[in-house]
Design a protein around this motif. Structure first.
Motif, PDB file in Angstrom:
ATOM      1  N   GLY A  11       0.789  -1.230   0.000  1.00 40.47           N
ATOM      2  CA  GLY A  11       0.000   0.000   0.000  1.00 40.47           C
ATOM      3  C   GLY A  11       0.818   1.277   0.000  1.00 40.47           C
ATOM      4  N   ALA A  12       1.854   1.311   0.834  1.00 38.06           N
ATOM      5  CA  ALA A  12       2.687   2.516   0.907  1.00 38.06           C
ATOM      6  C   ALA A  12       3.444   2.731  -0.395  1.00 38.06           C
ATOM      7  CB  ALA A  12       3.653   2.414   2.079  1.00 38.06           C
ATOM      8  N   ARG A  13       3.897   1.645  -0.998  1.00 28.55           N
ATOM      9  CA  ARG A  13       4.650   1.771  -2.246  1.00 28.55           C
ATOM     10  C   ARG A  13       3.740   2.194  -3.394  1.00 28.55           C
ATOM     11  NH1 ARG A  13       9.671  -1.367  -1.845  1.00 28.55           N
ATOM     12  NH2 ARG A  13      10.352  -0.793   0.220  1.00 28.55           N
ATOM     13  N   VAL A  14       2.505   1.705  -3.400  1.00 22.98           N
ATOM     14  CA  VAL A  14       1.562   2.053  -4.464  1.00 22.98           C
ATOM     15  C   VAL A  14       1.164   3.525  -4.347  1.00 22.98           C
ATOM     16  CG1 VAL A  14      -0.775   1.653  -5.346  1.00 22.98           C
ATOM     17  CG2 VAL A  14       0.689  -0.279  -4.781  1.00 22.98           C
ATOM     18  N   LEU A  15       0.796   3.954  -3.147  1.00 19.49           N
ATOM     19  CA  LEU A  15       0.361   5.345  -2.947  1.00 19.49           C
ATOM     20  C   LEU A  15       1.530   6.316  -2.898  1.00 19.49           C
ATOM     21  CD1 LEU A  15      -2.454   5.236  -0.228  1.00 19.49           C
ATOM     22  CD2 LEU A  15      -2.688   5.667  -2.669  1.00 19.49           C
ATOM     23  N   GLY A  16       2.665   5.875  -2.396  1.00 17.93           N
ATOM     24  CA  GLY A  16       3.774   6.779  -2.134  1.00 17.93           C
ATOM     25  C   GLY A  16       3.482   7.555  -0.858  1.00 17.93           C
ATOM     26  N   TYR A  17       4.498   8.184  -0.318  1.00 15.99           N
ATOM     27  CA  TYR A  17       4.328   8.877   0.958  1.00 15.99           C
ATOM     28  C   TYR A  17       3.420  10.097   0.815  1.00 15.99           C
ATOM     29  CZ  TYR A  17       8.201   5.785   2.016  1.00 15.99           C
ATOM     30  OH  TYR A  17       8.997   4.671   2.148  1.00 15.99           O
ATOM     31  N   ARG A  18       3.573  10.848  -0.278  1.00 16.94           N
ATOM     32  CA  ARG A  18       2.683  12.000  -0.490  1.00 16.94           C
ATOM     33  C   ARG A  18       1.247  11.548  -0.692  1.00 16.94           C
ATOM     34  NH1 ARG A  18       6.615  15.042  -4.262  1.00 16.94           N
ATOM     35  NH2 ARG A  18       5.361  13.981  -5.804  1.00 16.94           N
TER      36      ARG A  18
END
Length: 175
Positions: free
Chosen positions: A97-104
């Motif tokens: 999830g974090a990699r798909v969305l990215g931090y921003r």
């Protein structure tokens, strides 16, 4: 808790989430968390996901609260029977999830979901906040046998705070 308190705790969690993402290094985010199989970045996504899930739970509570209690009791029992597959899916869902969305993207999603939940909460009449349904207690330590709409709004931050204690980011550990 009154709606103002619940909204305030959501604002606190949103600000904290932004701060954690803004101050953590990539190395810290990829570090294992404490007590889970997730990394810190995966756990942060899971913490965000808790707020996203609440939107779906609100629809369920609004619907089942209008039915006889046996309906939600049966629904909760069926879900409890599927606890093991739920935990596998819950775990796997946060892996990327974090990699798909990215931090921003995670930052923006947190802003959107908290704003949406706060607006929804502000518009709920007291009578609606008191309606509830039975929940699958095996799915989450904060799910009670019977939860009101008020409980579900509050649940998101309980879930957030629980997992925040498992982060191994330098800022969290040094607190």
């Amino acid at each position: 808790m009154d709606p103002g308190d619940i909204s305030a705790e959501m604002s606190r969690a949103r600000a904290d989430f932004h701060d954690l993402l803004a101050t953590a290094t990539v190395g810290e985010l990829r570090r294992p968390s404490n007590g889970t199989r997730w990394t810190n970045e995966q756990l942060l996504f899971h913490m965000l996901f808790g707020y996203l899930v609440v939107r779906a739970l609100l629809f369920l509570v609004r619907g089942f609260s209008r039915l006889p209690p046996a309906a939600s009791r049966t629904f909760a029992a069926v879900l409890d029977a599927g606890t093991r597959p739920f935990h596998v899916i819950n775990y796997a869902g946060s892996l990327g999830g974090a990699r798909v969305l990215g931090y921003r993207g995670m930052d923006r999603a947190m802003d959107r979901v908290v704003s949406s939940l706060q607006a929804s909460l502000a518009g709920e009449p007291e009578a609606a906040l008191q309606r509830g349904m039975h929940f699958p207690q095996g799915w989450d330590p904060y799910f009670k046998d019977f939860m009101t709409l008020r409980d579900v709004y509050h649940y998101a931050t309980q879930h957030y705070d629980h997992h925040r204690r498992q982060l191994t980011l330098d800022k969290v550990v040094s607190r």
